[in-house]
Scaffold this active site. Structure first.
Site, mmCIF file in Angstrom:
data_model
loop_
_atom_site.group_PDB
_atom_site.id
_atom_site.type_symbol
_atom_site.label_atom_id
_atom_site.label_comp_id
_atom_site.label_asym_id
_atom_site.label_seq_id
_atom_site.Cartn_x
_atom_site.Cartn_y
_atom_site.Cartn_z
ATOM 1 N N SER A 242 0.818 -1.207 0.000
ATOM 2 C CA SER A 242 0.000 0.000 0.000
ATOM 3 C C SER A 242 0.859 1.268 0.000
ATOM 4 O O SER A 242 1.715 1.406 -0.856
ATOM 5 C CB SER A 242 -0.950 -0.057 1.201
ATOM 6 O OG SER A 242 -2.074 0.715 0.939
ATOM 7 N N HIS A 387 -7.587 -5.528 -0.487
ATOM 8 C CA HIS A 387 -6.359 -4.766 -0.284
ATOM 9 C C HIS A 387 -5.623 -5.329 0.940
ATOM 10 O O HIS A 387 -6.019 -5.089 2.077
ATOM 11 C CB HIS A 387 -6.790 -3.311 -0.022
ATOM 12 C CG HIS A 387 -5.670 -2.353 0.113
ATOM 13 N ND1 HIS A 387 -4.890 -1.957 -0.956
ATOM 14 C CD2 HIS A 387 -5.196 -1.675 1.191
ATOM 15 C CE1 HIS A 387 -3.997 -1.074 -0.538
ATOM 16 N NE2 HIS A 387 -4.153 -0.890 0.759
HETATM 17 C C1 GCU Z 1 -5.317 5.054 1.436
HETATM 18 C C2 GCU Z 1 -4.653 5.864 0.342
HETATM 19 C C3 GCU Z 1 -3.826 4.961 -0.577
HETATM 20 C C4 GCU Z 1 -2.863 4.129 0.221
HETATM 21 C C5 GCU Z 1 -3.615 3.389 1.303
HETATM 22 C C6 GCU Z 1 -2.743 2.633 2.298
HETATM 23 O O1 GCU Z 1 -6.293 4.228 0.876
HETATM 24 O O2 GCU Z 1 -5.652 6.540 -0.361
HETATM 25 O O3 GCU Z 1 -3.097 5.741 -1.506
HETATM 26 O O4 GCU Z 1 -2.138 3.242 -0.590
HETATM 27 O O5 GCU Z 1 -4.343 4.306 2.098
HETATM 28 O O6 GCU Z 1 -1.557 2.885 2.421
HETATM 29 O O7 GCU Z 1 -3.305 1.830 3.033
#
Ligand code: GCU
Length: 411
Positions: A242, A387
């Site tokens: 992420s 995710h």
């Molecule tokens: C949020 C953000 C993303 C990121 C994510 C994370 O969703 O918008 O860009 O990758 O957090 O790091 O969990």
């Protein structure tokens, strides 16, 4: 057609609504000349890297004047005897007396008969969420300011299949990302930047970013790993999920000691194209209530976020900066916010640079079916699900690492 919404930042999830876009030409120098071989790519590489620094990820900090590594603990029979576990304090000092500390948690396979390759990366929260072992120091306290800290142990064990990693004969090193930059908009004053910048510079934080600090931290972890005889630090991989996937991609571009770059669900500002308006966009990221756009990236990015077509670069060029080393990019089917299809598109589009070096790019322009890993030097995996970073991701990363170092898998 989707128009970036300046009022309520609604995301687009409809392929047919994506405004047409063209990615910047990959085999072109920043001053417009055609690139036809790896030497020309290498000659242009510093200028391309600098463009990414200027526009998105900020400047690279130097090494501190002094580093000290202190062994805080060692457990010889961790994870049911599979690992030797260590906690090592990394202390960074400047000649003027300013200093900053981080604590690295390291697992080395107990059965190793010689130096082992190592996965290096950061954790959300702190070291104590990686495992439910009771005697791991709680780290990452600086993240408590914005509730991104918990004292509950083991809450992210699913993201760290330690036994499997040990059985395949890899070491694993992690630090809390908060140790380098507490993940909130006021994090500057407790970040690594405080030993390099004046209070005025910290207040302005021009050309400095949290992602830059996190990537720098992973490089400093590798400096320490290089001093340990149990680790084969010539065989190091960087990984991240992420926002930390964006970080691993950036770290791999800045620090060519990493032979494999593992990028998980990195999305916008990571592997997803800036110009493809699907899911999160640079603009929506800048408008996020948590203010991510204000400190993960440079001020410049905020200025250009609404018009990504005017950016001098796009993310396939960042992926290409990994070449001739290996890269493994992963997405998840339900992670539409991160634009899985776009993550594949960037990875595929970076191919011609790997080819210049005789490395194998992805073969097909179309994204593979879920749960079907593709590629070798450049690899891609679309996991079914949300995710997250899970065992099936790690299995592909470990396969990619074995391929990279020319080793037959240990199991
Ligand atoms: C949020 C953000 C993303 C990121 C994510 C994370 O969703 O918008 O860009 O990758 O957090 O790091 O969990």
């Amino acid at each position: 057609m989707y128009v970036q919404n300046t009022v309520d930042w609604t995301a687009n999830y409809n392929e047919s609504e994506i405004p047409p876009f063209t990615l910047p030409e990959l085999l072109r120098t920043v001053d417009g000349r055609e690139i036809t071989d790896s030497a020309q790519w290498e000659a242009n590489r510093p200028a391309l890297l600098q463009t990414f620094r200027d526009v998105m990820y900020g400047r690279r900090l130097p090494r501190p004047d002094k580093v000290e590594y202190t062994l805080l603990s060692e457990k010889k029979d961790a994870i049911d005897g599979l690992a030797v576990r260590r906690e090592i304090e990394l202390k960074f000092s400047m000649n003027d007396g300013r200093s900053h500390k981080a604590v690295m948690l390291l697992y080395i396979p107990a059965a190793a008969s010689g130096p082992v390759p190592v996965f290096t990366g950061l954790t959300f929260i702190g070291n104590h969420v990686v495992s439910d072992e009771e005697d791991i120091r709680m780290t990452g306290h600086a993240g408590a300011l914005l509730n991104s800290f918990t004292r509950v142990r083991g809450v992210q064990t699913r993201r760290f299949p330690l036994a499997e990693i040990m059985k395949r004969n890899f070491a694993l090193a992690v630090c809390s990302y908060h140790d380098f930059f507490p993940d909130h908009i006021g994090g500057w004053y407790q970040s690594i930047f405080r030993i390099f910048m004046t209070p005025e510079e910290l207040a302005e934080h021009k050309n400095a970013t949290a992602i830059g600090a996190w990537a720098w931290g992973i490089s400093r972890m590798l400096d320490c790993l290089e001093t340990l005889p149990e680790i084969d630090a010539d065989k190091a991989a960087v990984f991240g999920h992420s926002r930390l996937g964006k970080t691993s991609l950036w770290c791999g571009a800045e620090d060519t000691r990493f032979k494999l770059v593992c990028v998980n669900d990195s999305g916008c500002g990571g592997a997803a194209p800036d110009r493809r308006l699907f899911g999160e966009t640079l603009y929506t990221m800048c408008r996020n209530p948590a203010g991510y756009g204000n400190y993960w990236f440079t001020h410049t990015m905020k200025d250009v976020a609404l018009t990504p077509e005017k950016l001098p670069v796009d993310q396939h060029q960042l992926i290409a900066l990994t070449a001739p080393r290996s890269i493994a990019v992963h997405s998840a089917t339900e992670d539409l916010w991160a634009d899985p299809k776009g993550e594949y598109l960037s990875t595929w589009s970076a191919g011609p640079v790997f080819k210049l070096y005789g490395k194998k790019p992805l073969e097909s322009e179309s994204q593979p079916a879920p749960d079907t890993p593709v590629g070798t030097d450049v690899s891609y995996f679309l996991r079914t699900g949300k995710h997250d970073l899970l065992l099936s991701d790690w299995q592909c990363y470990m396969d990619a690492f074995d391929h990279t170092i020319g080793r037959t898998p240990a199991v």
